[in-house]
Design a protein around this motif. Sequence first.
Motif, PDB file in Angstrom:
ATOM      1  N   THR A  97      26.252 -13.173 -91.520  1.00 61.43           N
ATOM      2  CA  THR A  97      27.155 -13.177 -90.363  1.00 61.43           C
ATOM      3  C   THR A  97      26.453 -12.643 -89.119  1.00 61.43           C
ATOM      4  O   THR A  97      26.584 -13.206 -88.024  1.00 61.43           O
ATOM      5  CB  THR A  97      28.397 -12.325 -90.661  1.00 61.43           C
ATOM      6  N   SER A 141      27.245 -10.100 -95.210  1.00 59.62           N
ATOM      7  CA  SER A 141      27.354  -9.625 -93.826  1.00 59.62           C
ATOM      8  C   SER A 141      26.059  -9.842 -93.050  1.00 59.62           C
ATOM      9  O   SER A 141      26.081 -10.003 -91.821  1.00 59.62           O
ATOM     10  CB  SER A 141      27.732  -8.145 -93.812  1.00 59.62           C
ATOM     11  N   THR A 185      34.196 -10.673 -91.815  1.00 55.60           N
ATOM     12  CA  THR A 185      33.137  -9.963 -92.537  1.00 55.60           C
ATOM     13  C   THR A 185      33.414  -8.472 -92.614  1.00 55.60           C
ATOM     14  O   THR A 185      33.231  -7.837 -93.667  1.00 55.60           O
ATOM     15  CB  THR A 185      31.789 -10.211 -91.860  1.00 55.60           C
TER      16      THR A 185
END
Length: 351
Positions: free
Chosen positions: A238, A235, A136
């Motif tokens: 993540t 992101s 990421t």
Amino acid sequence: MNEHDPSATRSSFDESLGRIGASSLPEWPNFPFEEQLKNQQDDQQSTISATLTPKSRFYPTRSSVQRGSGFFVRLKRMWTLFPIQDISWIVAFSFTIGSTAFVVNGFFLLLALIDPETNFLTETPYATPASSVLGTLIFLIGGYAGFLEGLNFGEKEMAVTDGERSVQVQRLRVSTSTPQADDDSKEVQTSSLEPLIGDSAFIYLPTMHQLRTTYTHSLSFHAGWVQFLGTIVFSLATLTSLPGVLTSSPSLIPALNLLPATLGGLLFIIASVLQMLYAQEAWWMPQPAKGDWQVGFWNAIGSLGFTMAGALPVLGTETATYVGTLADFWGSWAFLIGSVIQLYIVMGYYA
């Protein structure tokens, strides 16, 4: 001489040189000045080429057009030359490394479902989240670099379009088989390269006037910022997937994890389609023979896999979770293929 001896006659120029010792004067070169200058330049170029320092690997000379190098030669350049000033190289290299990290992450996730007995002690708490975070972070770097690439290539895209129009007007007067027409074509190709980082022409942030006039109709610019936005949204998924973040609040997983993953994948798909359209001569005419089109195509496949990985687990079934995890794995591979192709294309401009 005439002053000392009035009776002496005026001698010729050659005889005068003989009296003062012409042998002491340097002999004039027996080849033209242009040839001497060319030889000096060739000697300097040979000296530079023969001295390959570590710095030259990071600041290699970029050509204005693709070099006709062999397949394996260009493959070697991909891992021996690192033109850190080339924003296109940063994009390609970042997504290549980031995709590799996601391939490793997808392997860990899929293996845990297929054969749980193979799980090692640190796989779930450390290896799986670490590979996801690494991928990421690198994707964020590549996404921002793609935004800068779209800025700089978008402006050059407009300049090339205007340049091509002026060249077409000139070619009404000059035959395309003449050297002048070839020079015009080279100028258009040269202007299509975005400036290097650090150049005075490199754009880091556009003005409102540039946004309204230059970038409004630039597909490369729109692909860049959409992809960058996709990496930011992705992101978030993540971060919320890390162990312990949503463990105590499983009801928030669909909104804070699966939704950003799905939305990020959709933004990746849009950016990839824009890349493909930019590589085509017409929106209805796919051109799979072009390398840039292949990059967009494989990125679109990878984006579809990431989208399915975020959307399917919402169904809550074991089959949906398995298919989503599998899509994440092959999607990472598709992104890796597209990134490697892009890196291969970029290195064609370097020796």
